[in-house]
Design a protein around this motif. Structure first.
Motif: not given
Length: 318
Positions: A229-232, A244-248
């Protein structure tokens, strides 16, 4: 800094971030232990409440709608024991819990956080990857770009005959998570873009079944749903806004098992901005806050008690 230390976990608030660290006691839910430390920026908070109880109270942190991909994926189906934003409070710490709640409420008021407005972007990162979830009829994994489902001997023939299922992130429209409840099975379903027939979880090649008997108490599968979900794209984001891609990076203290998290950088960024601002500018901001509080009291928006508490909080920052 305000803090409350409990067997179930520790919460601290430094004026810009609520930091939640789960306890190590065996009674702490597995999902919270897997998720690890969570840093919630102030702008993601909509409110806080302390609920007293006979044996134990409960401190509840409420987040703005759409701020957290975990809550977005869970859809309000997390039990209290698994909810990272719910803290069981022992009876002798009720006063500390109420003070913690008052301090956070005052800061939300002073900083004029739009608590009633939903977010159009995630303010917290999703769980880090890779993640793997064991279901009834197979195993699902996610590495940040690809979702892969490997079937086992329990899977229906329509699934196993097609072999492992691989879906790229850009092919997905969303992910659905439904926990197992009692004897009723749950599922983890990945929805490809475009039109597709709606099949029962047992026969859907994009769906992992979560067996009710065995997995009714284990809701850690929601972490994989939250990571996807966070990456969609955010469901409320403007059509032209890119995802925007979340922190990894891993959360401090989190394990390598599925569900270890990452710290949100919004609160840190806000703090850095304040540190770099001229001292006179901060003074002017606080004076403006006092004038605004006075106007809110005259208009009847704030009671005398609320005004006094908020004014004292401002004065402490001079």
């Amino acid at each position: 800094m305000t803090e409350i230390l409990q067997r179930a976990g520790n919460w601290t608030f430094d004026g810009g971030t609520v930091r939640i660290v789960p306890g190590h006691h065996k009674s702490v839910h597995r999902l919270r232990r897997l998720l690890g430390e969570v840093a919630v920026p102030l702008e993601a908070v909509s409110g806080i409440a302390y609920e007293p109880g006979r044996k134990a109270g409960r401190l509840r942190l409420r987040l703005r709608h759409g701020a957290d991909p975990l809550l977005q994926a869970a859809g309000g189906r997390l039990p209290d024991a698994a909810d990272p934003y719910s803290l069981e409070v022992e009876p002798d710490r009720a006063g500390v819990a109420e003070y913690f709640a008052d301090e956070l409420r005052n800061t939300l008021l002073l900083e004029q956080i739009p608590v009633a407005e939903p977010c159009d972007r995630y303010l917290l990162p999703g769980p880090p990857v890779p993640l793997t979830v064991q279901g009834t009829d197979g195993t699902a994994s996610f590495d940040g770009d690809l979702v892969r489902i490997d079937w086992n001997w329990v899977a229906e023939g329509s699934k196993s005959s097609a072999g492992p299922r691989t879906l790229a992130l850009h092919e997905l429209a969303g992910v659905e998570w439904s926990p197992a409840v009692g004897l009723e099975n749950g599922f983890l379903r990945f929805r490809p873009k475009g039109s597709h027939a709606v099949l029962k979880p047992d026969h859907d090649p994009n769906c992992l079944v979560l067996w009710g008997v065995r997995q009714a108490k284990d809701v850690s599968s929601v972490l994989l749903a939250a990571a996807v979900t966070a990456r969609l794209p955010h469901p409320s984001a403007p059509a032209s806004a890119p995802a925007l891609p979340p922190s990894e990076g891993p959360r401090p203290g989190a394990g390598t098992e599925a569900g270890a998290g990452t710290e949100a950088g919004a609160g840190a960024g806000s703090a850095a901005g304040k540190e770099s601002a001229p001292e006179g500018a901060d003074h002017d901001v606080l004076l403006r806050r006092l004038r605004e509080l006075g106007e809110l009291r005259r208009e009847g928006v704030l009671t005398e008690e609320e005004f006094t508490a908020a004014k004292q909080a401002v004065l402490r920052r001079f």
